[in-house]
Write a protein that holds these residues in place. Structure first.
Motif, PDB file in Angstrom:
ATOM      1  N   GLN A  37       0.840  -1.199   0.000  1.00 36.78           N
ATOM      2  CA  GLN A  37       0.000   0.000   0.000  1.00 36.78           C
ATOM      3  C   GLN A  37       0.878   1.253   0.000  1.00 36.78           C
ATOM      4  O   GLN A  37       1.955   1.268   0.607  1.00 36.78           O
ATOM      5  CB  GLN A  37      -0.896   0.014   1.234  1.00 36.78           C
ATOM      6  CG  GLN A  37      -1.841  -1.169   1.339  1.00 36.78           C
ATOM      7  CD  GLN A  37      -2.936  -1.141   0.290  1.00 36.78           C
ATOM      8  OE1 GLN A  37      -3.422  -0.073  -0.072  1.00 36.78           O
ATOM      9  NE2 GLN A  37      -3.311  -2.300  -0.211  1.00 36.78           N
ATOM     10  N   THR A  38       0.414   2.306  -0.667  1.00 35.07           N
ATOM     11  CA  THR A  38       1.155   3.560  -0.672  1.00 35.07           C
ATOM     12  C   THR A  38       0.969   4.277   0.664  1.00 35.07           C
ATOM     13  O   THR A  38      -0.046   4.103   1.349  1.00 35.07           O
ATOM     14  CB  THR A  38       0.680   4.469  -1.816  1.00 35.07           C
ATOM     15  OG1 THR A  38      -0.722   4.705  -1.682  1.00 35.07           O
ATOM     16  CG2 THR A  38       0.952   3.811  -3.159  1.00 35.07           C
ATOM     17  N   LEU A  39       1.948   5.092   1.040  1.00 38.64           N
ATOM     18  CA  LEU A  39       1.943   5.757   2.339  1.00 38.64           C
ATOM     19  C   LEU A  39       1.968   7.273   2.150  1.00 38.64           C
ATOM     20  O   LEU A  39       3.022   7.863   1.879  1.00 38.64           O
ATOM     21  CB  LEU A  39       3.150   5.322   3.173  1.00 38.64           C
ATOM     22  CG  LEU A  39       3.237   3.822   3.505  1.00 38.64           C
ATOM     23  CD1 LEU A  39       4.527   3.523   4.266  1.00 38.64           C
ATOM     24  CD2 LEU A  39       2.018   3.381   4.312  1.00 38.64           C
ATOM     25  N   PRO A  40       0.818   7.931   2.279  1.00 37.84           N
ATOM     26  CA  PRO A  40       0.789   9.396   2.209  1.00 37.84           C
ATOM     27  C   PRO A  40       1.305  10.015   3.506  1.00 37.84           C
ATOM     28  O   PRO A  40       1.173   9.426   4.584  1.00 37.84           O
ATOM     29  CB  PRO A  40      -0.693   9.703   2.007  1.00 37.84           C
ATOM     30  CG  PRO A  40      -1.402   8.550   2.635  1.00 37.84           C
ATOM     31  CD  PRO A  40      -0.526   7.354   2.425  1.00 37.84           C
ATOM     32  N   GLY A  41       1.936  11.176   3.390  1.00 42.55           N
ATOM     33  CA  GLY A  41       2.378  11.885   4.579  1.00 42.55           C
ATOM     34  C   GLY A  41       3.745  11.499   5.091  1.00 42.55           C
ATOM     35  O   GLY A  41       4.143  11.942   6.174  1.00 42.55           O
ATOM     36  N   ALA A  42       4.503  10.699   4.340  1.00 47.66           N
ATOM     37  CA  ALA A  42       5.862  10.344   4.756  1.00 47.66           C
ATOM     38  C   ALA A  42       6.799  11.522   4.481  1.00 47.66           C
ATOM     39  O   ALA A  42       6.657  12.235   3.490  1.00 47.66           O
ATOM     40  CB  ALA A  42       6.343   9.105   3.998  1.00 47.66           C
ATOM     41  N   THR A  43       7.755  11.734   5.365  1.00 44.77           N
ATOM     42  CA  THR A  43       8.732  12.816   5.202  1.00 44.77           C
ATOM     43  C   THR A  43       9.964  12.291   4.471  1.00 44.77           C
ATOM     44  O   THR A  43      10.627  11.359   4.947  1.00 44.77           O
ATOM     45  CB  THR A  43       9.153  13.382   6.562  1.00 44.77           C
ATOM     46  OG1 THR A  43       7.997  13.857   7.256  1.00 44.77           O
ATOM     47  CG2 THR A  43      10.143  14.523   6.391  1.00 44.77           C
TER      48      THR A  43
END
Length: 789
Positions: A37-43
């Motif tokens: 799954q893709t991870l939004p909000g990663a720095t």
């Protein structure tokens, strides 16, 4: 050579004198390693000595970083609930726009442990279920490896427990005292038999890999303690993955070297959604041979070419990815006789022989990866592949009249499919299961004439020892369960099932491993597994004088394998590793004769041409040590040392040294880069290999003289050892960056000291004597020019 080197230096300084330091853009996507799954909000943070910038991945997990100065940069990714990710040595060039797929592992790490924990990422295998004897490698690592020829198998010689095979010109590898027969090659989730040019019959190696470095993504290499999904392997496993082409920009690369030409192109089919990546290589070794320049060996000519591609299509919803991949190679190797018949030495067979060895292979496949929900994924693969290996050997007389003494043909065509399902059952438990099926069509044939010397070859009758054709099936099924018992302790447990329909032989193989993390920078792992390996198919089709196939019901090779590993990571991007292992081999084909000492795994490629039984045993054990520093602060190194013992026994139960009981192996690999103005980089590298020599059986001089052929000394099997193997390789390269043109100029030198190592033991019937043969390539400079545009 002096002219080429002068041209190299002049070109280097000429390029240094121009232009301002250009910048580049990086695109990428952040995903969960377990569910995809893709991870939004990663720095995402990128930094270099004079630059630092951070961005946040968007709702689709994608990110873009702009105006990045070319050269080496460090990339770090942080996301709540996941271990931080670090890539300390990523190379940015002026003409290639990178697209990164970064997978994060679940598991929160305390703030004071982040720096140390992040330093381990580049060492860790892509497959998180492989907790021992496995490391990842990148295409750039194979490219910068001195004299590695962009070949994963040759690059692996720098890893602990790995040695080169008997012939220095080949890429067969010996892992922890095991025959090269035990190596598994896997591409995109399906097993692929011997993907090498100049492929060796019945083996996993050849001259050079068909895989192009331009297509290889980050991949794994294992030397034991395999996780449950890897089957049909005894000693090592290459899990090769192809990268995607650029989704945003069209890019090209052309490379010209002493070895040949190489061209690749990539870019979007539909921008942001689909891409293509194609590479073609053509060897010029044949042209050099025609001029009397033999890089591989005395009177040895080589020709090869290959084509590889990967097409990627992403769905609009982001729920699925489809790829179409392929590779194919054509090659031919020829061993020529001494041209003047009067100068050929009587009794020296290779001086009277003309041997032609064509080997062709191809594979094309389709993959479909689908995310049915937020906690699981499915990957299905279907592929067609085939290989055709031939051997045609003639003996010439004083008038150069030919007499065919050996004809071999081995055709293997396959329809392969696999399906993998992985699901995150809970936050602590992950299930992975899969199925691999091979439909195999084969045609094997070997016709030989036993020889005592070149003088009487015409008087001996032919013998067809291998003959078989038809079809068979191979089935593999596996289940693996990963569970985090606590934040510091995890367990992997499962099984692998392997079946060959030729004789309905099966192998049910339990696999289990434990990993303890006492601190953020330490790993203590223990693994056990039963590993099965189908014999080379031609081994089942020995045909006796009555037309029967006595080896048709041979059992699978099996090995009980235990590994205890300790890894220590430091803040300075270093890792110390210590692994001790023991491997108990069973079901090895031997002669059903108490006086015989034949043991099939003493061969690096061959198979029995007489009746055998599956009653042989073997024992390998040893210690592998390594100290490795990731490429950071402009340098890297890898120092390894291994001690090993490899023995076998037959019907009597007596223990003998195996052919591969070399005693020890060491490697010293390192490199240093010097950043220059305008984004240029000067690179220096070296690799030194020092291994114990292979073993051989001395001859009985009296009986050999009476019979006129080689007779081994009774109870002397592999009691002698050739001198230690030594080789020093070096590399100097300059990488340049202009606004619309980048690339490098490199000089790789194989065998700087021009040491010719022992390759075989020969027997001369005319003089009734043996001698150690020293053949292969000596000092080989390979100058190459690479252009990226």
């Amino acid at each position: 050579m002096k002219k080429n080197f002068t041209l190299f230096i002049l070109t280097l300084f000429h390029i240094c004198a121009f232009g301002q330091k250009p910048t580049q853009t990086i695109h990428g996507i952040i995903t969960d390693q377990q569910t995809l799954q893709t991870l939004p909000g990663a720095t995402v943070t990128i930094s270099s000595p004079n630059y630092k910038n951070s961005v946040i991945s968007d709702s689709a997990g994608k990110f873009t970083l702009t105006k990045i100065p070319v050269g080496r940069v460090a990339i770090q990714v942080q996301y709540i609930g996941y271990e931080p990710y670090s890539m300390p040595d990523f190379l940015v060039t002026s003409t290639k726009v990178p697209y990164l797929t970064i997978s994060l592992s679940p598991g929160a790490i305390a703030t004071d442990e982040v720096i140390i924990s992040a330093s381990k990422n580049a060492f860790e295998p892509l497959n998180e279920l492989s907790v021992v004897s496995t490391r990842s490698f990148t295409a750039e690592e194979t490219e910068r490896m001195p004299a590695g020829i962009n070949d994963p198998a040759r690059a692996a010689l720098s890893y602990p427990g790995v040695q080169r095979g008997q012939d220095d010109t080949e890429n067969q590898i010996v892992v922890r005292g095991n025959s090269p027969i035990g190596i598994l090659w896997r591409l995109e989730g399906v097993d692929i038999p011997n993907p090498n040019h100049f492929a060796i019959i019945g083996s996993s190696g050849g001259g050079v890999s068909v895989f192009s470095a331009q297509l290889i993504a980050k991949s794994d290499f294992s030397t034991g303690g395999f996780s449950a999904e890897y089957g049909n392997a005894l000693s090592g496993a290459f899990d090769i993955r192809f990268r995607n082409g650029n989704f945003e920009n069209r890019e090209n690369r052309f490379k010209l070297s002493v070895l040949g030409m190489d061209f690749s192109t990539e870019g979007p089919i539909k921008k942001g959604r689909s891409s293509y990546l194609v590479n073609y290589r053509y060897s010029t070794l044949g042209l050099l041979s025609s001029m009397g320049i033999y890089l591989v060996g005395e009177r040895v000519t080589n020709n090869f070419q290959d084509l590889s591609f990967n097409l990627t299509f992403r769905s609009k919803s982001g729920k699925s990815v489809q790829t179409v991949f392929g590779l194919g190679g054509l090659s031919e190797e020829r061993y020529l006789p001494v041209s003047d018949p009067n100068k050929r030495i009587i009794g020296s067979a290779n001086q009277w022989e003309d041997r032609v060895k064509p080997a062709n292979m191809g594979a094309m496949g389709y993959t479909w990866t689908y995310l049915p929900d937020t906690r699981s994924y499915i990957k299905a693969v279907v592929a067609v592949m085939g290989s055709d290996i031939q051997r045609m050997s003639d003996t010439l007389d004083l008038q150069d009249q030919r007499f065919r003494f050996e004809t071999q043909k081995y055709t293997d065509k396959r329809l392969v499919s696999s399906v993998t399902y992985q699901r995150k059952l809970t936050n602590k438990t992950v299930l992975k299961t899969g199925l691999i099926f091979n439909q195999i069509f084969f045609d094997f044939y070997k016709n030989t004439i036993p020889r005592t010397s070149v003088n009487d070859i015409n008087q001996i009758q032919r013998k067809t020892s291998i003959q078989g054709s038809g079809q068979t099936q191979q089935l593999q099924q596996y289940v693996s369960l990963h569970h985090d018992i606590s934040p510091k302790l995890s367990v992997n447990a499962g099984y692998h099932f392997l079946m060959l329909m030729t004789n309905k032989s099966t192998s049910l193989e339990p696999r289990v491993s434990l990993q303890l993390k006492p601190t953020a920078n330490q790993r203590l792992s223990l693994a056990y597994g039963l590993h099965g390996r189908i014999l080379p198919l031609m081994a089942y089709y020995f045909k006796d004088s009555l037309g029967n196939y006595p080896n048709l019901n041979l059992k699978m090779l099996k090995a009980h394998h235990g590994v205890l590993a300790y890894h220590l990571y430091t803040k300075s991007k270093m890792r110390f590793s210590a692994e001790t292992y023991v491997q108990r081999l069973i079901n090895v084909p031997i002669k059903p004769d108490a006086t015989a000492t034949y043991w099939m795994l003493n061969n690096s490629s061959d198979f029995p041409e007489f009746a055998t039984v599956s009653k042989g045993k073997g024992l390998n054990y040893g210690l592998d040590l390594s100290l490795e520093k990731l490429f950071s602060n402009s340098y890297y190194f890898l120092v390894t040392g291994s001690l090993l013992k490899s023995t076998y026994s037959t019907l009597t139960g007596l223990s003998y040294n195996s052919r591969f009981n070399t005693g020890f192996s060491t490697s010293y690999t390192g490199g240093k880069e010097f950043p220059l103005k305008n984004g240029g980089i000067l690179q220096l590298g070296m690799r030194y290999l020092l291994n114990g020599g292979f073993r051989y059986t001395p001859f009985d001089q009296t009986l050999s003289g009476i019979q006129g052929s080689f007779v081994p000394l009774e109870n002397g099997d592999f009691s002698q050892q050739v001198p230690a193997y030594k080789r020093l390789d070096g590399r100097i390269a300059y990488r340049y960056n202009r606004k619309k043109l980048a690339g490098n100029i490199s000089l790789d030198v194989q065998n700087i000291l021009n040491r010719i190592n022992a390759t075989s033991i020969s027997y001369n019937a005319a003089t009734n004597s043996t001698k150690i043969e020293y053949r292969g390539s000596g000092f080989v400079p390979v100058l190459s020019f690479q252009f990226d545009f």
